[in-house]
Design an enzyme around this catalytic site. Structure first.
Site, short mmCIF file in Angstrom:
data_model
loop_
_atom_site.label_atom_id
_atom_site.label_comp_id
_atom_site.label_asym_id
_atom_site.label_seq_id
_atom_site.Cartn_x
_atom_site.Cartn_y
_atom_site.Cartn_z
N ARG A 71 0.84 -1.19 0.00
CA ARG A 71 0.00 0.00 0.00
C ARG A 71 0.88 1.25 0.00
O ARG A 71 1.99 1.25 0.55
CB ARG A 71 -0.89 0.01 1.24
N TYR A 212 -1.49 -3.39 -6.77
CA TYR A 212 -1.19 -4.24 -5.61
C TYR A 212 -2.19 -4.10 -4.48
O TYR A 212 -2.53 -2.98 -4.06
CB TYR A 212 0.20 -3.91 -5.06
N GLY A 213 -2.63 -5.22 -3.95
CA GLY A 213 -3.37 -5.32 -2.68
C GLY A 213 -4.37 -4.20 -2.44
O GLY A 213 -5.22 -3.89 -3.28
N LYS A 221 -9.52 -2.13 1.87
CA LYS A 221 -9.18 -0.97 2.68
C LYS A 221 -9.99 0.25 2.27
O LYS A 221 -10.42 1.04 3.10
CB LYS A 221 -7.68 -0.66 2.56
N HIS A 241 -10.50 -2.07 11.73
CA HIS A 241 -9.40 -2.92 11.21
C HIS A 241 -9.16 -4.04 12.23
O HIS A 241 -8.20 -3.98 12.99
CB HIS A 241 -8.16 -2.03 11.04
N SER A 263 -1.10 -3.46 10.44
CA SER A 263 -0.81 -4.42 9.37
C SER A 263 0.45 -5.21 9.70
O SER A 263 1.42 -4.66 10.20
CB SER A 263 -0.60 -3.67 8.06
N CYS A 265 1.05 -7.50 11.93
CA CYS A 265 1.35 -7.73 13.36
C CYS A 265 0.67 -8.99 13.86
O CYS A 265 0.45 -9.15 15.07
CB CYS A 265 0.91 -6.55 14.21
N GLY A 266 0.27 -9.89 12.95
CA GLY A 266 -0.20 -11.20 13.40
C GLY A 266 -1.71 -11.33 13.56
O GLY A 266 -2.17 -12.24 14.25
N THR A 268 -3.85 -12.35 11.30
CA THR A 268 -4.26 -13.61 10.68
C THR A 268 -3.86 -14.79 11.57
O THR A 268 -4.63 -15.74 11.73
CB THR A 268 -3.64 -13.72 9.26
N ASP A 288 -9.27 -9.50 9.22
CA ASP A 288 -8.77 -8.14 8.93
C ASP A 288 -9.77 -7.02 9.20
O ASP A 288 -9.35 -5.94 9.59
CB ASP A 288 -8.34 -8.09 7.46
N ASN A 377 6.47 -8.26 2.01
CA ASN A 377 5.01 -8.08 1.96
C ASN A 377 4.38 -8.99 0.90
O ASN A 377 3.34 -8.68 0.34
CB ASN A 377 4.66 -6.61 1.69
N ARG A 379 2.15 -11.94 -0.48
CA ARG A 379 0.81 -12.23 0.04
C ARG A 379 0.23 -13.51 -0.53
O ARG A 379 0.57 -13.91 -1.64
CB ARG A 379 -0.14 -11.07 -0.33
N GLY A 505 0.00 -20.15 19.24
CA GLY A 505 -1.01 -20.92 19.99
C GLY A 505 -1.00 -20.60 21.48
O GLY A 505 -2.04 -20.69 22.16
N ASN A 507 -0.80 -17.80 22.77
CA ASN A 507 -1.58 -16.59 23.05
C ASN A 507 -2.96 -16.95 23.61
O ASN A 507 -3.64 -16.12 24.21
CB ASN A 507 -1.72 -15.73 21.79
C1 OXD Z 1 -2.98 -4.40 5.50
C2 OXD Z 1 -3.65 -5.53 4.84
O1 OXD Z 1 -2.03 -3.84 4.93
O2 OXD Z 1 -4.50 -6.13 5.50
O3 OXD Z 1 -3.39 -4.04 6.61
O4 OXD Z 1 -3.36 -5.82 3.69
MN MN Z 2 -5.07 -5.12 7.33
#
Ligand code: OXD
Ligand code: MN
Length: 595
Positions: A71, A212-213, A221, A241, A263, A265-266, A268, A288, A377, A379, A505, A507
């Site tokens: 992004r 891209y994305g 987004k 978010h 974005s 930072c885990g 998913t 997300d 990045n 994906r 796990g 967490n």
């Molecule tokens: C982000 C994404 O960048 O979810 O936050 O792609």
């Molecule tokens: Mn995101």
């Protein structure tokens, strides 16, 4: 040019005008079918844009242009008539001027290409919470990704009917083809011509120059966060978010959790974790974005408006996120990953490095190469339905009731493993001061500390001071039904750079403490920054964590927090008289507690 399936005159007119402006060679109305997906993929394979992967049925690898890998927050605009409406955290150009610049760029920009019209729904088609968008794009890669990430097709046109409302999303990669000109495998415009523009007062999105994305898949987004956040404020709900998950205790009690993290930072990983504590189960609802509304019983209900995962590949492995690995076994798109000699994808952190790959730039790569094989990045795009622990309720039109809201970021020092907010206002303060080390999800420096309030810094479609106020107002309406708020940091390191907490796990141990706090079943100690577990309050059964690491993880270093106060003050000062008084009061209270 017209579609016989589209009864909506306004949409037909917009498509006609876009075609007159962009001058494509052909127009294709997307029906969302498998046949459409297969045809477009086959065309992209034929021209060398996509590589089919033998190891993963119906899956393809793409390599982007090295200038178009994330992004572009610097080129992202929130355009209202008055700059104050966009606020101090958004780039702003006045709408007429921005449209003038972009109209010049759009003129003839689809020459030699097909213009695709993608009717899509964010949220289950026809759900009262869903919103319809229509993306016009000249990128077949975008069409295929939108098939996975949203609900595309004729059903959406039916729901739209003759006079339904939709959010127009105009996208071009900005690379017209002259007659006879050879195409590149990832056409896009140079950075200074990229514009990702939002006109929230008109519910309008214009994106130019990137494929891209989040710059190009405009449902994500642009619509589901930037435009939706502005709509949500007007209509009294929230577009955030946030991941959404369901946790079930051994006794069968369900808890629903949303979590906002910047974005990469885990989110998913957390959304799909396999608990290491016995008897607890996690189901994934979204990774997300959460749209949340107050239900008839006064509680806050969340839906995931998306239909797929657009996850960061590097670091994803059977150790870190087995459920994501199982979600991407087939029917997936990979972007900027490395290609192995046996026609599979690979990335750093997946498992042992192969002896040779083709890297994301298309060059030979070996473990001795000085560059990474996959872009940081890189994906995967995968259907959410392929996640083995997707909740049976993930498409429930009314959503799931939220018990717990988590904020967090990536902090090597200072911030402890977990703290509970004293109340909603304190939780809003935690969200508004959230900070994280920057990641590769945006083009820019990696590893700098930045305040990323509610993980919405790049995604808030209006003045963030008003957004803070909106959070307070939602809390006032929720009253006793408001979810409990927590702040976590999985990313603490020792001075030598070793992780203090195993994460992933494990967490679940922290989540369990939160659930027990909700039920008033477990202890905690009051500290200046919130309620922290006592060492005995966390379930650490079976975890080999040195006592001194646990102490460090649960320590509140008042002096280190005090040292951050000036930065918080500067951060708040940016919002001028838009800063809610309730936030200044929270900062004063924190200062007092810190002594
Ligand atoms: C982000 C994404 O960048 O979810 O936050 O792609
Ligand atoms: Mn995101």
């Amino acid at each position: 040019m017209q579609s016989s399936k589209c009864q909506n005159a306004k949409l037909q007119q917009w498509v006609k005008e876009a075609a007159e402006l962009c001058r494509p060679e052909a127009i294709h109305w997307c029906d969302g079918s498998q046949a459409e997906y297969d045809t477009l993929m086959a065309q992209m394979v034929k021209v060398g844009m996509a590589t089919p992967l033998d190891k993963r049925p119906n899956s393809f690898l793409f390599r982007s242009d090295p200038s178009d890998v994330a992004r572009v927050e610097d080129r992202t605009y929130i355009s209202y008539p008055h700059q104050e409406q966009a606020g101090p955290t958004n780039n702003w150009i006045e709408p007429d001027k921005l449209k003038g610049i972009m109209l010049d760029l759009y003129k003839g920009c689809m020459a030699g290409r097909t213009m695709y019209v993608i009717p899509f729904s964010m949220g289950p088609v026809g759900s009262p919470l869903a919103k319809i968008g229509v993306e016009i794009t000249d990128s077949p890669y975008v069409v295929c990704n939108m098939h996975i990430m949203t609900r595309v097709g004729d059903r959406v046109l039916e729901v739209l009917g003759a006079d339904g409302e939709y959010i127009p999303c105009l996208h071009s990669i900005g690379a017209p083809l002259q007659p006879g000109q050879a195409d590149s495998s990832w056409p896009c415009a140079p950075i200074e011509q990229k514009y990702i523009s939002h006109f929230p007062a008109e519910n309008l999105i214009w994106s130019y120059g990137s494929g891209y994305g989040g710059n190009a898949l405009l449902g994500k987004k642009c619509l589901a966060l930037r435009i939706a956040s502005a709509v949500a404020r007007r209509e009294g709900w929230m577009a955030e978010h946030m991941l959404i998950l369901r946790l079930t205790s051994p006794e069968g009690r369900q808890y629903h959790v949303t979590g906002a993290f910047p974005s990469a930072c885990g989110k998913t990983n957390l959304a799909m974790l396999l608990p290491t504590i016995k008897g607890w189960k996690v189901e994934c609802i979204g990774d997300d974005i959460a749209w949340m509304k107050i239900g008839p019983d006064g509680r806050l209900y969340a839906i995931n408006p998306e239909a797929g995962f657009f996850g960061v590949a590097p670091g994803t492995s059977y150790d870190s996120n087995p459920m994501a690995m199982d979600s991407i076994k087939e029917n997936s798109i990979f972007t900027n990953c490395a290609l192995t000699d046996d026609s599979d994808v690979w990335w750093e952190g997946m498992n042992g490095a192969p002896s040779h790959t083709i890297d994301w730039k298309g060059r030979d790569w070996t473990p001795d190469s000085k560059d990474v094989a996959a872009h940081a990045n890189a994906r995967f795009t995968a259907p959410a339905s392929q996640c083995p622990i997707i909740s049976t309720d993930w498409e429930k039109p009314e959503g799931v009731p939220i018990d717990i809201i988590i904020f967090g970021g990536r902090r090597a020092s200072v911030v402890p493993l977990v703290a509970q907010a004293y109340d909603w206002d304190h939780g809003v303060f935690m969200g508004s001061t959230a900070a994280s080390e920057t990641t590769a999800a945006n083009i820019g420096a990696v590893g700098n500390l930045r305040r990323d309030p509610f993980a919405m810094l790049p995604f808030c479609g209006y003045n963030m001071g008003d957004y803070f106020q909106h959070w307070f107002e939602m809390g006032d309406r929720l009253g006793a039904h408001a979810p409990k708020v927590f702040y976590v940091n999985w990313f603490r390191k020792t001075a030598e750079g070793k992780w203090l907490w195993p994460g992933f796990g494990d967490n679940s141990r922290v989540l369990k403490w939160m659930c027990e706090r909700v039920d008033g079943k477990v202890g905690g100690r009051e500290t200046p920054i919130g309620i922290l577990p006592n060492e005995g309050d966390l379930d650490l059964t079976g975890l080999d964590l040195p006592a001194q690491d646990l102490q460090e993880l649960l320590k509140v270093d008042a002096a280190a927090y005090q040292a951050e106060v000036p930065d918080m003050e500067n951060h708040f000062a940016k919002f001028g008289d838009k800063l809610p008084g309730r936030l200044s009061a929270q900062l004063e209270a924190l200062k007092k507690r810190l002594g």
